[in-house]
Write a protein that holds these residues in place. Structure first.
Motif, PDB file in Angstrom:
ATOM      1  N   PHE A  53       0.952  -1.342  -0.202  1.00  0.00           N
ATOM      2  CA  PHE A  53       0.047   0.413   0.050  1.00  0.00           C
ATOM      3  C   PHE A  53       0.841   1.347   0.059  1.00  0.00           C
ATOM      4  O   PHE A  53       0.581   2.197  -0.623  1.00  0.00           O
ATOM      5  N   ARG A  54       1.873   1.190   0.912  1.00  0.00           N
ATOM      6  CA  ARG A  54       2.705   2.011   1.081  1.00  0.00           C
ATOM      7  C   ARG A  54       3.093   3.115  -0.360  1.00  0.00           C
ATOM      8  O   ARG A  54       3.408   4.542  -0.698  1.00  0.00           O
ATOM      9  N   ILE A  55       4.054   1.810  -0.881  1.00  0.00           N
ATOM     10  CA  ILE A  55       5.065   2.015  -2.352  1.00  0.00           C
ATOM     11  C   ILE A  55       3.515   2.283  -3.240  1.00  0.00           C
ATOM     12  O   ILE A  55       4.063   3.650  -4.270  1.00  0.00           O
ATOM     13  N   PHE A  56       2.612   2.020  -3.733  1.00  0.00           N
ATOM     14  CA  PHE A  56       1.612   2.846  -5.053  1.00  0.00           C
ATOM     15  C   PHE A  56       1.047   4.145  -3.730  1.00  0.00           C
ATOM     16  O   PHE A  56       0.830   5.089  -4.812  1.00  0.00           O
ATOM     17  N   TRP A  57       1.203   4.136  -2.985  1.00  0.00           N
ATOM     18  CA  TRP A  57       0.611   5.576  -2.302  1.00  0.00           C
ATOM     19  C   TRP A  57       2.088   6.652  -2.429  1.00  0.00           C
ATOM     20  O   TRP A  57       0.453   7.525  -2.358  1.00  0.00           O
ATOM     21  N   GLY A  58       3.054   6.024  -2.220  1.00  0.00           N
ATOM     22  CA  GLY A  58       4.389   6.927  -2.831  1.00  0.00           C
ATOM     23  C   GLY A  58       3.900   7.419  -4.548  1.00  0.00           C
ATOM     24  O   GLY A  58       4.462   7.994  -4.891  1.00  0.00           O
ATOM     25  N   VAL A  59       2.832   6.886  -4.941  1.00  0.00           N
ATOM     26  CA  VAL A  59       3.010   6.996  -6.330  1.00  0.00           C
ATOM     27  C   VAL A  59       1.851   7.856  -6.625  1.00  0.00           C
ATOM     28  O   VAL A  59       1.354   8.551  -7.622  1.00  0.00           O
ATOM     29  N   VAL A  60       0.188   7.718  -6.157  1.00  0.00           N
ATOM     30  CA  VAL A  60      -1.172   8.186  -6.417  1.00  0.00           C
ATOM     31  C   VAL A  60      -1.612   9.192  -5.158  1.00  0.00           C
ATOM     32  O   VAL A  60      -2.474  10.127  -5.788  1.00  0.00           O
ATOM     33  N   GLY A  61      -0.576   8.813  -4.055  1.00  0.00           N
ATOM     34  CA  GLY A  61      -1.207   9.931  -2.908  1.00  0.00           C
ATOM     35  C   GLY A  61      -0.918  10.968  -2.645  1.00  0.00           C
ATOM     36  O   GLY A  61      -1.010  12.046  -3.848  1.00  0.00           O
ATOM     37  N   PRO A  62      -1.081  12.071  -1.754  1.00  0.00           N
ATOM     38  CA  PRO A  62      -1.506  13.555  -1.780  1.00  0.00           C
ATOM     39  C   PRO A  62       0.477  13.570  -1.510  1.00  0.00           C
ATOM     40  O   PRO A  62       1.009  13.247  -2.061  1.00  0.00           O
ATOM     41  N   HIS A  64       2.489  14.531  -0.024  1.00  0.00           N
ATOM     42  CA  HIS A  64       3.686  14.768   0.562  1.00  0.00           C
ATOM     43  C   HIS A  64       4.387  13.188   0.714  1.00  0.00           C
ATOM     44  O   HIS A  64       4.975  12.710   1.650  1.00  0.00           O
ATOM     45  N   ALA A  65       3.274  12.387   0.383  1.00  0.00           N
ATOM     46  CA  ALA A  65       3.171  10.641   0.149  1.00  0.00           C
ATOM     47  C   ALA A  65       3.734  10.628  -0.438  1.00  0.00           C
ATOM     48  O   ALA A  65       4.571   9.110  -0.828  1.00  0.00           O
ATOM     49  N   ARG A  66       3.730  11.021  -1.571  1.00  0.00           N
ATOM     50  CA  ARG A  66       3.975  10.677  -3.357  1.00  0.00           C
ATOM     51  C   ARG A  66       6.150  10.804  -3.131  1.00  0.00           C
ATOM     52  O   ARG A  66       6.448  11.750  -2.808  1.00  0.00           O
ATOM     53  N   PHE A  67       6.731   9.577  -3.645  1.00  0.00           N
ATOM     54  CA  PHE A  67       8.182   9.431  -3.574  1.00  0.00           C
ATOM     55  C   PHE A  67       9.050  10.584  -4.460  1.00  0.00           C
ATOM     56  O   PHE A  67      10.008  11.362  -4.358  1.00  0.00           O
ATOM     57  N   SER A  68       8.200  10.733  -5.572  1.00  0.00           N
ATOM     58  CA  SER A  68       8.555  12.058  -6.195  1.00  0.00           C
ATOM     59  C   SER A  68       8.628  13.458  -5.235  1.00  0.00           C
ATOM     60  O   SER A  68       9.760  14.051  -5.666  1.00  0.00           O
ATOM     61  N   GLN A  69       7.938  13.629  -4.610  1.00  0.00           N
ATOM     62  CA  GLN A  69       8.286  14.991  -3.824  1.00  0.00           C
ATOM     63  C   GLN A  69       9.306  14.640  -2.482  1.00  0.00           C
ATOM     64  O   GLN A  69       9.619  15.801  -1.747  1.00  0.00           O
ATOM     65  N   PHE A  70       9.538  13.790  -2.152  1.00  0.00           N
ATOM     66  CA  PHE A  70      10.747  13.372  -1.208  1.00  0.00           C
ATOM     67  C   PHE A  70      11.755  12.236  -1.787  1.00  0.00           C
ATOM     68  O   PHE A  70      12.444  12.613  -0.540  1.00  0.00           O
ATOM     69  N   MET A  71      11.996  12.159  -2.833  1.00  0.00           N
ATOM     70  CA  MET A  71      13.577  11.908  -2.946  1.00  0.00           C
ATOM     71  C   MET A  71      14.368  12.078  -3.180  1.00  0.00           C
ATOM     72  O   MET A  71      14.522  13.447  -3.844  1.00  0.00           O
ATOM     73  N   PRO A  72      15.143  11.994  -1.922  1.00  0.00           N
ATOM     74  CA  PRO A  72      16.419  12.661  -1.950  1.00  0.00           C
ATOM     75  C   PRO A  72      17.471  12.479  -2.962  1.00  0.00           C
ATOM     76  O   PRO A  72      17.887  11.097  -3.233  1.00  0.00           O
ATOM     77  N   SER A  73      17.850  14.080  -2.964  1.00  0.00           N
ATOM     78  CA  SER A  73      19.809  13.252  -4.347  1.00  0.00           C
ATOM     79  C   SER A  73      21.179  14.116  -3.196  1.00  0.00           C
ATOM     80  O   SER A  73      20.452  14.536  -2.026  1.00  0.00           O
ATOM     81  N   PRO A  74      21.785  13.822  -3.771  1.00  0.00           N
ATOM     82  CA  PRO A  74      22.652  13.857  -2.828  1.00  0.00           C
ATOM     83  C   PRO A  74      23.687  14.883  -2.561  1.00  0.00           C
ATOM     84  O   PRO A  74      23.362  14.873  -1.222  1.00  0.00           O
ATOM     85  N   SER A  75      23.129  16.010  -2.911  1.00  0.00           N
ATOM     86  CA  SER A  75      22.939  17.079  -3.160  1.00  0.00           C
ATOM     87  C   SER A  75      22.371  18.225  -1.672  1.00  0.00           C
ATOM     88  O   SER A  75      22.830  18.609  -0.845  1.00  0.00           O
ATOM     89  N   ALA A  76      21.146  17.534  -2.429  1.00  0.00           N
ATOM     90  CA  ALA A  76      20.367  17.808  -1.371  1.00  0.00           C
ATOM     91  C   ALA A  76      20.225  16.901   0.514  1.00  0.00           C
ATOM     92  O   ALA A  76      20.157  17.872   1.429  1.00  0.00           O
TER      93      ALA A  76
END
Length: 230
Positions: A53-62, A64-76
């Motif tokens: 569920f968390r993996i799917f919710w990380g794609v379609v959820g609001p 702040h739940a989405r991986f695209s919003q918090f996927m960390p880069s080395p520089s970040a």
């Protein structure tokens, strides 16, 4: 009273506390021994549902739940570590870069732990649905993974709790309360950080799909167990 913004949606919060509770019960049933192995197996299936569920919710959820919003880069990550002690350090509405790493690491570890358990038996009465399905050598590897990965999960949990205490005592941010209420103080956030709702209908559909997937995985798909007669 301070103005607050809704940051964490209800499905994410329910997942968070359900995930923590299930991990605790998995540890407890493992420590109690073979008398509780059936409960341990069932809880393993539940943690698979929750992780899916968390993996799917990380794609379609609001957002702040989405991986695209918090996927960390080395520089970040580097910039956050350099500036997090500053009074002018950036305040993240969702997960900060270190918290993002912890989320991804925990999901990966639990997915590895639960998946390996499908290939393990207790050498007494019970076995996972894929025990013997891929051969003894695979079962041996999976057993080693299953017996050792939880130590890394416990270490990750300890780091998570330490971070919560640090943020509460030093940075005056109550992360646990925010995960209960879903809200954070608006002092250093903006209206754009707030989510519009929890998407409960979508969450129920995603949950149903995850339950169906795990049912297929552990009940329908496994090869039939060999029966031995003496």
């Amino acid at each position: 009273m301070k103005k607050q913004y809704l940051i964490w949606d209800l499905p994410l919060r329910l997942f968070h506390w359900g995930f923590a509770t299930t991990l605790l019960l998995l540890w407890l049933t493992a420590e109690l021994g073979t008398d509780y192995i059936d409960w341990h197996i069932k809880l393993g299936y539940i943690i698979l549902v929750l992780t899916s569920f968390r993996i799917f919710w990380g794609v379609v959820g609001p957002k702040h739940a989405r991986f695209s919003q918090f996927m960390p880069s080395p520089s970040a990550v580097i910039n956050y570590l350099k500036s997090h002690k500053s009074v002018d350090a950036k305040v993240y509405a969702g997960h900060n870069p270190i918290g993002s790493i912890m989320v991804l690491l925990m999901l990966l570890l639990v997915l590895l732990q639960a998946s390996s358990g499908l290939f393990v038996d207790d050498e007494v009465f019970s076995s996972g649905p894929y025990f013997n399905a891929a051969g003894a050598s695979v079962d041996k590897i999976m057993r080693i993974i299953h017996l050792n990965t939880f130590d890394f999960i416990l270490a990750a949990i300890a780091l998570h709790i330490t971070a919560i205490i640090f943020y509460k005592k030093v940075k005056k941010q109550n992360l646990a309360k925010a995960m209960l209420t879903g809200k954070k103080d608006a002092e250093k956030l903006s209206a754009e950080d707030e989510i519009s709702g929890s998407r409960l209908g979508l969450a129920l559909i995603v949950l149903a799909l995850c339950v169906g997937f795990v049912y297929w995985l552990v009940v329908i798909n496994p090869p039939p167990m060999e029966e031995f007669f003496y």
